[in-house]
Design an enzyme around this catalytic site. Structure first.
Site, mmCIF file in Angstrom:
data_model
loop_
_atom_site.group_PDB
_atom_site.id
_atom_site.type_symbol
_atom_site.label_atom_id
_atom_site.label_comp_id
_atom_site.label_asym_id
_atom_site.label_seq_id
_atom_site.Cartn_x
_atom_site.Cartn_y
_atom_site.Cartn_z
ATOM 1 N N ASP A 20 -4.539 3.578 -3.205
ATOM 2 C CA ASP A 20 -5.684 3.983 -2.383
ATOM 3 C C ASP A 20 -5.953 5.452 -2.686
ATOM 4 O O ASP A 20 -5.084 6.303 -2.498
ATOM 5 C CB ASP A 20 -5.303 3.774 -0.911
ATOM 6 C CG ASP A 20 -6.398 4.196 0.064
ATOM 7 O OD1 ASP A 20 -6.979 5.286 -0.134
ATOM 8 O OD2 ASP A 20 -6.653 3.450 1.019
ATOM 9 N N THR A 21 -7.160 5.729 -3.136
ATOM 10 C CA THR A 21 -7.446 7.105 -3.586
ATOM 11 C C THR A 21 -7.311 8.127 -2.457
ATOM 12 O O THR A 21 -6.909 9.266 -2.710
ATOM 13 C CB THR A 21 -8.853 7.209 -4.216
ATOM 14 O OG1 THR A 21 -9.823 6.717 -3.291
ATOM 15 C CG2 THR A 21 -8.933 6.401 -5.503
ATOM 16 N N PHE A 22 -7.630 7.734 -1.214
ATOM 17 C CA PHE A 22 -7.442 8.660 -0.089
ATOM 18 C C PHE A 22 -5.991 9.114 -0.002
ATOM 19 O O PHE A 22 -5.696 10.302 0.132
ATOM 20 C CB PHE A 22 -7.870 7.999 1.233
ATOM 21 C CG PHE A 22 -7.390 8.725 2.453
ATOM 22 C CD1 PHE A 22 -7.999 9.906 2.857
ATOM 23 C CD2 PHE A 22 -6.302 8.241 3.189
ATOM 24 C CE1 PHE A 22 -7.535 10.595 3.981
ATOM 25 C CE2 PHE A 22 -5.844 8.926 4.316
ATOM 26 C CZ PHE A 22 -6.459 10.102 4.710
ATOM 27 N N HIS A 47 -7.879 0.606 -3.295
ATOM 28 C CA HIS A 47 -8.849 1.098 -2.317
ATOM 29 C C HIS A 47 -9.551 2.319 -2.875
ATOM 30 O O HIS A 47 -8.907 3.268 -3.322
ATOM 31 C CB HIS A 47 -8.139 1.521 -1.020
ATOM 32 C CG HIS A 47 -8.009 0.439 -0.011
ATOM 33 N ND1 HIS A 47 -7.300 0.580 1.157
ATOM 34 C CD2 HIS A 47 -8.523 -0.825 0.024
ATOM 35 C CE1 HIS A 47 -7.375 -0.533 1.859
ATOM 36 N NE2 HIS A 47 -8.096 -1.407 1.188
ATOM 37 N N GLU A 52 0.841 -1.199 0.000
ATOM 38 C CA GLU A 52 0.000 0.000 0.000
ATOM 39 C C GLU A 52 0.877 1.249 0.000
ATOM 40 O O GLU A 52 1.811 1.387 0.796
ATOM 41 C CB GLU A 52 -0.943 0.027 1.211
ATOM 42 C CG GLU A 52 -1.959 1.145 1.068
ATOM 43 C CD GLU A 52 -3.113 1.044 2.065
ATOM 44 O OE1 GLU A 52 -3.036 0.226 2.984
ATOM 45 O OE2 GLU A 52 -4.095 1.803 1.890
ATOM 46 N N GLU A 108 -13.208 1.691 1.263
ATOM 47 C CA GLU A 108 -12.715 1.842 2.630
ATOM 48 C C GLU A 108 -13.227 3.158 3.186
ATOM 49 O O GLU A 108 -13.174 4.195 2.521
ATOM 50 C CB GLU A 108 -11.180 1.825 2.641
ATOM 51 C CG GLU A 108 -10.596 1.797 4.036
ATOM 52 C CD GLU A 108 -9.075 1.717 4.032
ATOM 53 O OE1 GLU A 108 -8.541 0.770 4.632
ATOM 54 O OE2 GLU A 108 -8.428 2.594 3.421
ATOM 55 N N GLU A 151 1.589 8.387 7.429
ATOM 56 C CA GLU A 151 1.399 6.985 7.801
ATOM 57 C C GLU A 151 2.591 6.103 7.445
ATOM 58 O O GLU A 151 2.662 4.955 7.880
ATOM 59 C CB GLU A 151 0.083 6.462 7.205
ATOM 60 C CG GLU A 151 -1.112 7.287 7.702
ATOM 61 C CD GLU A 151 -2.462 6.688 7.371
ATOM 62 O OE1 GLU A 151 -2.618 5.465 7.437
ATOM 63 O OE2 GLU A 151 -3.387 7.475 7.016
ATOM 64 N N ARG A 179 -12.374 10.258 4.009
ATOM 65 C CA ARG A 179 -12.662 8.866 4.403
ATOM 66 C C ARG A 179 -14.139 8.609 4.693
ATOM 67 O O ARG A 179 -14.486 7.567 5.255
ATOM 68 C CB ARG A 179 -11.793 8.439 5.592
ATOM 69 C CG ARG A 179 -10.274 8.358 5.258
ATOM 70 C CD ARG A 179 -9.520 7.743 6.416
ATOM 71 N NE ARG A 179 -8.122 7.387 6.169
ATOM 72 C CZ ARG A 179 -7.699 6.296 5.528
ATOM 73 N NH1 ARG A 179 -8.562 5.459 5.009
ATOM 74 N NH2 ARG A 179 -6.405 6.048 5.391
#
Lengths: 297, 297, 297, 297
Positions: free
Chosen positions: A180-182, A206, A147, A241, A153, A212
């Site tokens: 993951d688009t976020f 994701h 990821e 998600e 993070e 979110r």
């Protein structure tokens, strides 16, 4: 056609057997094809029973984790790195035992805000270790999907292009990117361009909104995202998600800084997401057909 | 690097020698690299002198036309079609004599709202004729660039995909597409996707706003347009086109339905366009670099 | 909550009684709340029976027209203008008789590409006439909704701001704007800004894609459109409009230059549109709530 | 007209007198109207001399800070909260002494990833303290502008709507919102809608890209941002902020997780930003004029 999945923390952060099985039922009821679980401890969960229930419901399954600080495979501390390898191996086994084929999440470093800038040595240690773990995964019929997350993070892989270079250094054909688009909304120059650039190596995606919460109620251009996925012919899994302070996982909620209650009714959220993704993918497909149609007279 | 041009009707619709030369001076002053003229009649304009002035100012030149109703090469009326061929040949000669390499505009049919739906015969007649004219153009060192325009200005080629099929039917390697963002905004499913789809055959591009006024004050996503042009490596000419009721060409203003006064100060308009395109292209280049940068540690 | 309508030419351009009734059934089946018809001639259609069927199905109804060249109320030719008034009065009566409350469409001039730039006299004639017709409409319980269309379909009112000034000149409280995203995409600086600017006077809205095909497969930013409609509290009718060469109306297809077959299966088109608008409006509502939520601790 | 500022860390993180003065010269050279400094310690910096230089160059100045963990005014630990008040008072004095009128940044809590979800008591303590500090600021001719930041940098105020509720609770007319597009991209439902919602209380704005690099090379819709600022009539300061691992501030770089080298040539970055903001604001102004122009005949 992509299978459309959902992260289990939309339903519950509990790993009690009954809650896990309710999660499967909810997933099915809301129209999803796949459930994504965090790590589940076989000491506490009847994995065989869960696998059977997944199969009965004709669901796919994926497991995503974020390595803990004391299991960071990029660490120079050998005991910490070894603990990380052990966690990865347990996760691979769990995935296989549940009938899944994908391990996803933050595998290259620990999950959380790091105190130091990344280093080449850290990169090399992580890549070297993953090269070996990828073999274990391959033997289990499982791929590793790294990821790519935002700067708060992890410090090592924040963009798809970094991920591609990392995979090239690893040299394994069993490692892919988990986009993951976020996170992409924070780190990538452009979500569509990044998807096109990484086309060959995307193994898992994701679909999450910029804050979110409910899809479409934030800043992400999902039409462009679905257009890019359609353009590269992506047909692998796409999972929704979303996190809200409504459902708290002691570990994940703090690392991901979930302070706001973006939803309370998770079934409403999930059904909306399912419809949003379905019409989004259908519309992208129709658009792609239109763009290449010569409208023969 | 693309040359950045400007359509002469931003400056003047007159073809008096003095006005044409002032147009060249304005073009240079506003920072453009190329002037796009409509057809100029050598009987009234000193072409040699104009060509010399263009060269002295180190400007490029392109000629764009729209075939008239009595010169529609797609017509079943042979006299009309023959008149169209004659116009195309004169335009090719003019382009060559001015030192240009591109004929652009509405070449496949007449320009204007058509009264009938397109037919296969019309398509075939136009394609067959253009195959021959393309040879004449080639001998003159000039390419033909078929403008893809909106439904109200031609019935035959409204999308890039139609244009690609048409070029394939023609079978000449001297015919390309002339894309225009104003028209694409009406007809294409997506400007960026259409540019990517037509990548190999784009010979000329018009940068115009959705209402034909100041760039950025309308509905066109120019960032996505510049991203797509950058992604396909387009480095050929890009010309700014804008119309206002401030400058009226008897023929063109009606066919293009220019009723509103979208600007009065053309130098202000042109300088804004030049800056808008420059920073747009620079930003797209930086974005493309970022999307593929591995940020090597 | 807005009623979601659909233009009858998605289903059929026929005005045979059976076709009209099938159109109603299809409208209901596809989940719409309202049918928009073009003018129907009571000499050929059993209006009472149609009205009864509309009521039985619990559908709303609106009538939209475009004045013909020989019924242009902005014309200096008094016979032509008088014919226009007669058409408007017949349309008002039809709307009332069908149980509707809205006349929409191109009412201020004739529909089609005009040969001349608009003039102040033309504006004044049209405004003066509409002031009177608005009284007739009011007495019938019907509002007039002036469609703001692109430059190729009328020369007088191409933007919402022009429409507002026109309504102010008319001075009637029974005249509103009929906005249409297809036209706004060509003429407005920004669809969302134009909706906010015209907020108080919007009486009817057409939801159509930039190429008039499937929603979401073109260039219109519908999320921004729905956000703006939500921001101004618009709760009146929204109707889906789409044209394809699959269904030809001799008059309308040529004026609107429908050359391409953008769809063949109209039920599929309509159901997609219904879902697209529903999730779009729901998502806009959720977004508006989120933007103003203080997330009280 | 907004003054266009720039954060000093584009130029240097040093607070040596010579570096600070070079920062002023660079700011002027790149065309900016205002410099934003972090806190400068009068024990080490000749504030009088710096203020004189700022005035000579006709620059504006603003000071932004993020409270440290041991100066968090929302803390239940009175010594920590008192230390925060002292920091705020010193910052107010510095701002006044440099000739500025705005204190900005993360004032309501400490800056950095928090370990706990926010609480009502924390909110109340922070609001109560700021009510008093606002009076001190007012006496100094300085406003407090609370930066609304993403979840990873504070747990209390992540959206403009939260900020509005917080200001209402504080009850002071000397406290405003400091909005930042980088943070809004993560937390707000929509940047334009949030700006409109908070219109009356916006005191300071940061223009930063989604990844904190070159403007336009990320995911933020700056056209929509400038449209919203224009729509609400915002004419106060707008400052460009960008971070790269090229320039490291020990404290800020870690809290903001700056791992990537998004630029090396800061003058190139700054000049690009200045042009980008200038043409963006100009284009937004032209668009707003166009949207409300009736194009009087």
């Amino acid at each position: 056609m992509s299978r459309i999945g959902i992260h289990s923390f939309v339903w519950s952060a509990s790993s009690a057997q009954g809650d896990l099985e309710r999660t499967l039922a909810n997933t099915k009821e809301a129209g999803f094809d796949l459930i994504e679980f965090s790590y589940l401890d076989p000491a506490n969960v009847d994995i065989g029973r869960l696998a059977k229930r997944i199969a009965e419901l004709d669901l796919g399954v994926a497991i995503s984790i974020g390595l803990p600080a004391d299991g960071d495979i990029s660490s120079a501390d050998k005991a910490i790195a070894a603990h990380g390898v052990e966690i990865l191996k347990r996760t691979i086994a769990l995935t296989r035992d549940l009938g899944g084929q994908k391990v996803a999440g933050i595998l290259s470093t620990s999950h959380g805000l790091q105190a130091q800038a990344p280093t080449r040595d850290q990169w090399n240690r992580s890549a070297g270790t993953l090269a070996k773990v990828a073999e274990t995964a391959k033997a289990a019929g499982v791929t590793l999907n790294l990821e790519i997350v935002n700067r708060f993070e992890s410090n090592l892989l924040n963009t798809a292009a970094q991920g591609l270079a990392f995979i090239e250094d690893i040299g394994s054909d069993n490692i892919f990117l988990h986009l993951d688009t976020f996170h992409m909304n924070i780190e990538e120059a452009d979500i569509g361009l990044a998807i096109r650039h990484a086309a060959d190596k995307i193994g898992y995606v994701h679909i999450g909104e910029s804050h979110r919460g409910f899809l479409g109620t934030g800043n992400i251009d999902f039409a462009a995202t679905f257009d890019a996925l359609t353009a590269i012919g992506y047909s692998d899994d796409l999972s929704f998600e979303s996190f809200s302070s409504e459902i708290v996982d002691e570990n994940l909620s703090k690392k991901t800084a979930i302070w706001r209650n973006l939803w309370t009714d998770n079934m409403e959220l999930a059904r909306h997401a399912r419809r949003f993704i379905a019409i989004g993918l259908e519309t992208a497909r129709r658009k792609a057909e239109l763009v290449s149609s010569s409208h023969q007279l």
